[in-house]
Enzyme design. Structure first.
Site, PDB file in Angstrom:
ATOM      1  N   ASN A 101       0.871  -1.175   0.000  1.00 19.96           N
ATOM      2  CA  ASN A 101       0.000   0.000   0.000  1.00 19.96           C
ATOM      3  C   ASN A 101       0.913   1.231   0.000  1.00 19.96           C
ATOM      4  O   ASN A 101       1.488   1.588   1.021  1.00 19.96           O
ATOM      5  CB  ASN A 101      -0.880  -0.025   1.253  1.00 19.96           C
ATOM      6  CG  ASN A 101      -1.855   1.146   1.289  1.00 19.96           C
ATOM      7  OD1 ASN A 101      -1.808   2.037   0.445  1.00 19.96           O
ATOM      8  ND2 ASN A 101      -2.733   1.133   2.275  1.00 19.96           N
TER       9      ASN A 101
ATOM     10  N   ARG B 100      -2.370  -1.977  -3.674  1.00 20.96           N
ATOM     11  CA  ARG B 100      -3.647  -1.289  -3.458  1.00 20.96           C
ATOM     12  C   ARG B 100      -3.711  -0.089  -4.414  1.00 20.96           C
ATOM     13  O   ARG B 100      -2.768   0.698  -4.509  1.00 20.96           O
ATOM     14  CB  ARG B 100      -3.711  -0.780  -2.029  1.00 20.96           C
ATOM     15  CG  ARG B 100      -4.943   0.034  -1.797  1.00 20.96           C
ATOM     16  CD  ARG B 100      -4.910   0.738  -0.474  1.00 20.96           C
ATOM     17  NE  ARG B 100      -6.162   1.438  -0.274  1.00 20.96           N
ATOM     18  CZ  ARG B 100      -6.292   2.503   0.489  1.00 20.96           C
ATOM     19  NH1 ARG B 100      -5.255   2.988   1.137  1.00 20.96           N
ATOM     20  NH2 ARG B 100      -7.455   3.076   0.617  1.00 20.96           N
TER      21      ARG B 100
ATOM     22  N   HIS C 251     -13.261   1.594   0.334  1.00 18.10           N
ATOM     23  CA  HIS C 251     -13.132   0.497   1.313  1.00 18.10           C
ATOM     24  C   HIS C 251     -13.610  -0.829   0.711  1.00 18.10           C
ATOM     25  O   HIS C 251     -13.957  -1.749   1.451  1.00 18.10           O
ATOM     26  CB  HIS C 251     -13.972   0.737   2.583  1.00 18.10           C
ATOM     27  CG  HIS C 251     -13.469   1.836   3.468  1.00 18.10           C
ATOM     28  ND1 HIS C 251     -14.323   2.661   4.151  1.00 18.10           N
ATOM     29  CD2 HIS C 251     -12.228   2.227   3.802  1.00 18.10           C
ATOM     30  CE1 HIS C 251     -13.630   3.532   4.861  1.00 18.10           C
ATOM     31  NE2 HIS C 251     -12.350   3.291   4.660  1.00 18.10           N
TER      32      HIS C 251
ATOM     33  N   ARG D  92     -13.837  13.648   8.767  1.00 19.07           N
ATOM     34  CA  ARG D  92     -14.712  13.989   7.636  1.00 19.07           C
ATOM     35  C   ARG D  92     -16.149  14.178   8.105  1.00 19.07           C
ATOM     36  O   ARG D  92     -16.619  13.475   8.997  1.00 19.07           O
ATOM     37  CB  ARG D  92     -14.678  12.888   6.570  1.00 19.07           C
ATOM     38  CG  ARG D  92     -13.340  12.743   5.891  1.00 19.07           C
ATOM     39  CD  ARG D  92     -13.448  11.773   4.716  1.00 19.07           C
ATOM     40  NE  ARG D  92     -12.135  11.365   4.287  1.00 19.07           N
ATOM     41  CZ  ARG D  92     -11.708  10.095   4.273  1.00 19.07           C
ATOM     42  NH1 ARG D  92     -12.504   9.115   4.648  1.00 19.07           N
ATOM     43  NH2 ARG D  92     -10.485   9.813   3.873  1.00 19.07           N
TER      44      ARG D  92
ATOM     45  N   GLU E 264      -7.296  -6.107   4.861  1.00 19.78           N
ATOM     46  CA  GLU E 264      -7.202  -5.711   3.451  1.00 19.78           C
ATOM     47  C   GLU E 264      -5.914  -6.236   2.816  1.00 19.78           C
ATOM     48  O   GLU E 264      -5.892  -6.594   1.636  1.00 19.78           O
ATOM     49  CB  GLU E 264      -7.262  -4.181   3.340  1.00 19.78           C
ATOM     50  CG  GLU E 264      -8.652  -3.637   3.597  1.00 19.78           C
ATOM     51  CD  GLU E 264      -8.671  -2.186   4.023  1.00 19.78           C
ATOM     52  OE1 GLU E 264      -8.290  -1.900   5.180  1.00 19.78           O
ATOM     53  OE2 GLU E 264      -9.072  -1.330   3.223  1.00 19.78           O
TER      54      GLU E 264
END
Ligand code: ADP
Length: 392
Positions: A7, A88, A177, A236, A379
């Site tokens: 990643n 990713r 996601h 956020r 992930e």
């Protein structure tokens, strides 16, 4: 097979090396502050973590050190031992509905998605190019955050805006996601020995999104054109009325970018509490009687609960609700509060079962209308497994 899961961010690079199909994690690590003066990296092997300072002028420096560490720690004996690298990629636009082996065409298409993810995609692509140069004989695979959501129906991914915006500029709900939602879906299907489940997955971390999945097809997800939309997150705002933007621009004499930056980085738990974006600090604040911490957490839980109710309707009754990511796996308080807010659906969280962190567990009581589970996400493993499936 030995598969590396990568990643790459703009100034960081995280990696995990897996042995597959055994799902054994051999080594992992993170390179941080790439391109800055105080760069460093940490490596974890056999449960032991070491941090080292290193001059990381570029991603290439990080990749060279990574390869050196793999050899020195004897997790590989030569570069030929590496069977594949999975990367990713945040945005695959409309172009990718599943993971793919990387070639020039894929890289070109990923580059075309840069305007949709101007911060993430360039860093991800830089990571891929660096690995392709360092390991020219090893297969590289791209795994997209958006891919899983490509099964949404048009009526669910379009916004009620001029249709030409979608046709000309690709304005639509993409969702993010996806790798985590897919991993949790796959894991709960395996656990319950049923691959046709209707699941509401709540990925609640610093960034959060919910996803309604029916037999592997995504019906809806809360993030949208960008990760700003949906539930209230660490920093956020989640869903807001777009008219707030020009209003605040005038009031605070700010540019559009500055206000959008405030919505991304200064809102959510941080903005409401004025204390922190980290839910552990928020929970400490609640214990000390801080009202704005309580308000921030109440707002987060309510926004998640309301989407669960909506998704239960879209699924015509969910079979399972799953919680994952930092808060979903670890915040006992948040899970219980969300459970209470969906009691009208007949959901009952069992206090004792819920008193657990980071473990696959059933947390609802036996008479709950919908069983609720914690399913820890992974992930990195999902990226490695996709790579394994594509190259084996
Ligand atoms: P990201 O979106 O950056 O991947 P994570 O999924 O790691 O984020 O989630 C980070 C969030 O999880 C933080 O708000 C953190 O406080 C929260 N978290 C982690 N452990 C706990 C805990 N034990 N109790 C409450 N919240 C926790």
């Amino acid at each position: 097979m030995k598969i590396l899961s990568v990643n790459a961010g703009s100034s960081s690079l995280k990696f995990t090396l897996f042995e597959l199909p055994e799902k054994k994690e051999l080594i992992n690590g993170t390179f941080e502050k790439i391109g800055l003066n105080d760069s460093f990296y940490s490596i974890k092997i056999n449960g032991e973590k070491t941090k080292k300072e290193a001059s990381l002028k570029s991603h290439a420096d990080a990749v060279n050190i990574l390869i050196k560490e793999l050899l020195e720690n004897k997790v590989i004996s030569s570069l030929e031992d590496l069977d594949g690298v999975g990367h990713r990629l945040v945005h695959g636009g409309n172009k990718f509905s599943k993971s793919v082996i990387i070639n020039d065409e894929v890289l070109e298409a990923a580059e075309e998605c840069i305007e949709l993810a101007p911060i993430h995609n360039p860093a991800n692509i830089l990571g891929i190019r660096t690995f392709m140069k360092a390991l020219p004989n090893v297969a590289q695979v791209a795994v997209f955050d958006t891919a899983f959501h490509q099964t949404m129906d048009k009526e669910d991914y379009l916004y009620g805006v001029p249709y030409e915006w979608y046709q000309k500029y690709g304005v639509r709900r993409y969702g993010f996601h996806g790798t985590s939602h897919r991993y949790v879906y796959k894991t709960i299907c395996e656990e319950l020995k049923n691959d046709k489940l209707k699941v509401i997955n709540c990925h609640i971390g610093n960034g959060s999104s919910l996803c309604a999945i029916d037999s592997g097809k995504v019906l809806h997800t809360t993030m949208g054109f960008t990760p700003l939309a949906g539930v209230i997150m660490g920093t956020r705002s989640g869903d807001v009325d777009a008219s707030i933007i020009p209003f605040i621009m005038k009031k605070e004499n700010k540019t559009c970018e500055e206000v959008v930056n405030d919505l991304n980085k200064k809102s959510g738990l941080l903005g409401i509490s004025g204390v922190s974006s980290d839910s552990r600090d928020i929970e400490d604040g609640i214990k000390e009687g801080n009202e704005r911490c309580q308000l921030a957490n109440d707002m987060l839980c309510k926004s998640v609960a309301n989407y669960i109710a909506m998704y239960n309707n879209m699924l015509n009754g969910a079979d399972v609700i799953t919680f994952t990511a930092g808060l979903g796996e670890n915040s006992i308080l948040t899970r219980e509060a969300i459970g209470n807010l969906i009691s009208s659906l007949g959901v009952k969280i069992d206090k004792e079962r819920n008193n657990v962190r980071g473990k696959m567990t059933l947390i609802s009581s036996d008479d709950s209308s919908i069983p609720v589970y914690i399913v820890p996400t992974n992930e990195e493993l999902m990226i490695a497994e996709d790579t394994y499936e594509l190259i084996k």
